[in-house]
Each structure stands twice: as structure tokens, then as C-alpha cells.
Design a protein around this motif. Structure first.
Motif, PDB file in Angstrom:
ATOM      1  N   SER A  14       0.951  -1.150   0.166  1.00 48.70           N
ATOM      2  CA  SER A  14      -0.005   0.306  -0.359  1.00 48.70           C
ATOM      3  C   SER A  14       1.414   1.448  -0.243  1.00 48.70           C
ATOM      4  N   VAL A  15      -0.354   2.735  -0.456  1.00 48.17           N
ATOM      5  CA  VAL A  15       1.089   3.209  -0.499  1.00 48.17           C
ATOM      6  C   VAL A  15      -0.359   4.509   0.169  1.00 48.17           C
ATOM      7  N   LEU A  16       0.887   5.329   1.090  1.00 49.27           N
ATOM      8  CA  LEU A  16      -0.443   6.470   1.181  1.00 49.27           C
ATOM      9  C   LEU A  16       0.258   8.012   0.560  1.00 49.27           C
ATOM     10  N   GLN A  53      -3.358  -3.388  -1.790  1.00 42.60           N
ATOM     11  CA  GLN A  53      -3.504  -4.069  -2.333  1.00 42.60           C
ATOM     12  C   GLN A  53      -2.446  -4.243  -3.643  1.00 42.60           C
ATOM     13  N   LEU A  54      -1.401  -3.609  -3.452  1.00 41.37           N
ATOM     14  CA  LEU A  54      -0.203  -2.891  -4.710  1.00 41.37           C
ATOM     15  C   LEU A  54       0.403  -4.619  -4.326  1.00 41.37           C
ATOM     16  N   GLN A  55       1.496  -4.672  -5.671  1.00 38.58           N
ATOM     17  CA  GLN A  55       2.710  -5.649  -5.509  1.00 38.58           C
ATOM     18  C   GLN A  55       3.513  -5.259  -4.626  1.00 38.58           C
ATOM     19  N   TYR A  60       5.203   2.366  -9.705  1.00 35.87           N
ATOM     20  CA  TYR A  60       3.701   2.480  -9.790  1.00 35.87           C
ATOM     21  C   TYR A  60       4.540   4.356  -9.925  1.00 35.87           C
ATOM     22  N   THR A  61       2.962   4.243 -10.925  1.00 35.34           N
ATOM     23  CA  THR A  61       2.900   6.136 -11.296  1.00 35.34           C
ATOM     24  C   THR A  61       2.003   5.694 -10.682  1.00 35.34           C
ATOM     25  N   SER A  79       6.074   9.155  -9.179  1.00 37.81           N
ATOM     26  CA  SER A  79       6.256   7.731  -8.989  1.00 37.81           C
ATOM     27  C   SER A  79       6.915   6.870  -7.713  1.00 37.81           C
ATOM     28  N   ILE A  80       6.955   5.706  -7.784  1.00 39.89           N
ATOM     29  CA  ILE A  80       7.308   4.991  -6.827  1.00 39.89           C
ATOM     30  C   ILE A  80       7.197   3.900  -6.656  1.00 39.89           C
ATOM     31  N   ARG A  81       8.254   3.599  -5.801  1.00 37.07           N
ATOM     32  CA  ARG A  81       7.952   1.555  -5.601  1.00 37.07           C
ATOM     33  C   ARG A  81       7.708   1.230  -3.858  1.00 37.07           C
ATOM     34  N   THR A  82       6.920   0.054  -4.392  1.00 38.49           N
ATOM     35  CA  THR A  82       6.753  -0.616  -2.494  1.00 38.49           C
ATOM     36  C   THR A  82       7.587  -1.295  -2.404  1.00 38.49           C
ATOM     37  N   ALA A  83       7.423  -1.223  -0.878  1.00 42.60           N
ATOM     38  CA  ALA A  83       8.494  -2.317  -0.444  1.00 42.60           C
ATOM     39  C   ALA A  83       8.800  -3.390  -0.707  1.00 42.60           C
ATOM     40  N   PRO A  84       9.962  -4.615  -0.871  1.00 43.13           N
ATOM     41  CA  PRO A  84       9.920  -5.694  -0.940  1.00 43.13           C
ATOM     42  C   PRO A  84       9.684  -6.251   0.727  1.00 43.13           C
ATOM     43  N   ASN A  85       8.516  -7.842   0.691  1.00 41.75           N
ATOM     44  CA  ASN A  85       8.484  -8.784   1.019  1.00 41.75           C
ATOM     45  C   ASN A  85       9.800  -8.947   1.721  1.00 41.75           C
TER      46      ASN A  85
END
Length: 140
Positions: A14-16, A53-55, A60-61, A79-85
Motif C-alpha cells: 500500500s501507499v499513502l 492491494q499493490l504488489q 507504480y506511477t 512514481s514510487i516503488r513499493t517495499a520488498p517482502n
């Protein structure tokens, strides 16, 4: 006009997103956030939107659009990159040092592409259920 569209927090799924609305602007502003072939309607006065519900570890942009006249209204993009699992499985207890109040734990392997600078573990004793159990919180 909406300004300063940006990111307040990025998690693995997720992103805020946040933005500012001028103080003088009192009317309801309907905004649209476009990303990954999806769109989300949001009221501008809320000044934030949590997208879920992002990967994990994915770029993502996000485009913020106001419903204006003319060429589709104002558009802003981030634009961002979600954190790794990082923890695909839970850490497990390796050894318990009874006489020294220490616990050693096994951590799962961290993917090399994750580019982790540091990991901070905070352990808090759970006095309510079992004094020997610890809750650990990880901050990367």
C-alpha cells in the motif's frame, strides 16, 4: 487548485498519497487517481488517500486529476516503488539463554535485490500472557 501531490508513506502492499487544498477553496473538489489501468475517485478535501492491494517491490506511477474544464483539468504525477517482502516466513527461535535473559532467533534470507540499508528490531515483553514470550517489531 490542488498542489503538492506526493507520497506520505510506502509499504509493501500500500501507499499513502497526500495533496494540499488551498484554505480559500471551500467547494467540493472531486479528484481521480489513476494507476496501473485503474482509477479511484476521491474528494479533494480529504487531502489523502490510501491505495491498497499493490504488489511488493513493484514500481507504480500515480496520476492525480481534478475534474476541470478544457483539457481534462489539472494533472500531477508521482512514481514510487513499493517495499520488498523481506520476511517471507516468520523468524524462529534458535536458542534461549535462560540464565542471561537472551533469545537468539533465525531470520529468513533477505533478497539481494531489496537494497536494505538497515533493519531495526524492537522486542517488547508480553507480560499479559506469558512472560517468556516476546513481541518483535521490525522497521527497515
Amino acid at each position: 487548485f490542488i498542489k503538492n501531490f506526493g507520497v506520505k508513506a510506502v509499504m509493501k502492499t500500500s501507499v499513502l498519497l497526500t495533496w494540499e487544498v488551498p484554505e480559500a477553496y471551500k467547494s467540493e473538489i472531486q479528484l481521480k487517481i489513476l494507476y496501473n489501468h485503474q482509477n479511484v475517485e476521491v474528494q479533494g478535501i480529504l487531502k489523502k488517500k490510501l491505495i491498497t492491494q499493490l504488489q511488493p517491490f513493484t514500481y507504480y506511477t500515480f496520476m492525480l486529476m481534478s475534474h476541470g474544464t478544457g483539457a481534462g483539468g489539472l494533472q500531477q504525477q508521482v512514481s514510487i516503488r513499493t517495499a520488498p517482502n523481506l520476511l517471507s516466513v516468520k523468524p524462529t527461535q534458535y536458542q534461549h539463554y535462560v540464565d542471561e535473559d537472551r533469545v537468539a532467533i533465525n531470520l529468513p534470507e533477505v533478497p539481494t535485490e531489496a537494497h536494505v540499508r538497515s533493519v531495526l528490531f524492537v522486542c517488547v515483553e508480553n507480560r499479559l500472557k506469558n512472560p517468556d514470550s516476546l513481541f518483535c517489531f521490525k522497521n527497515t
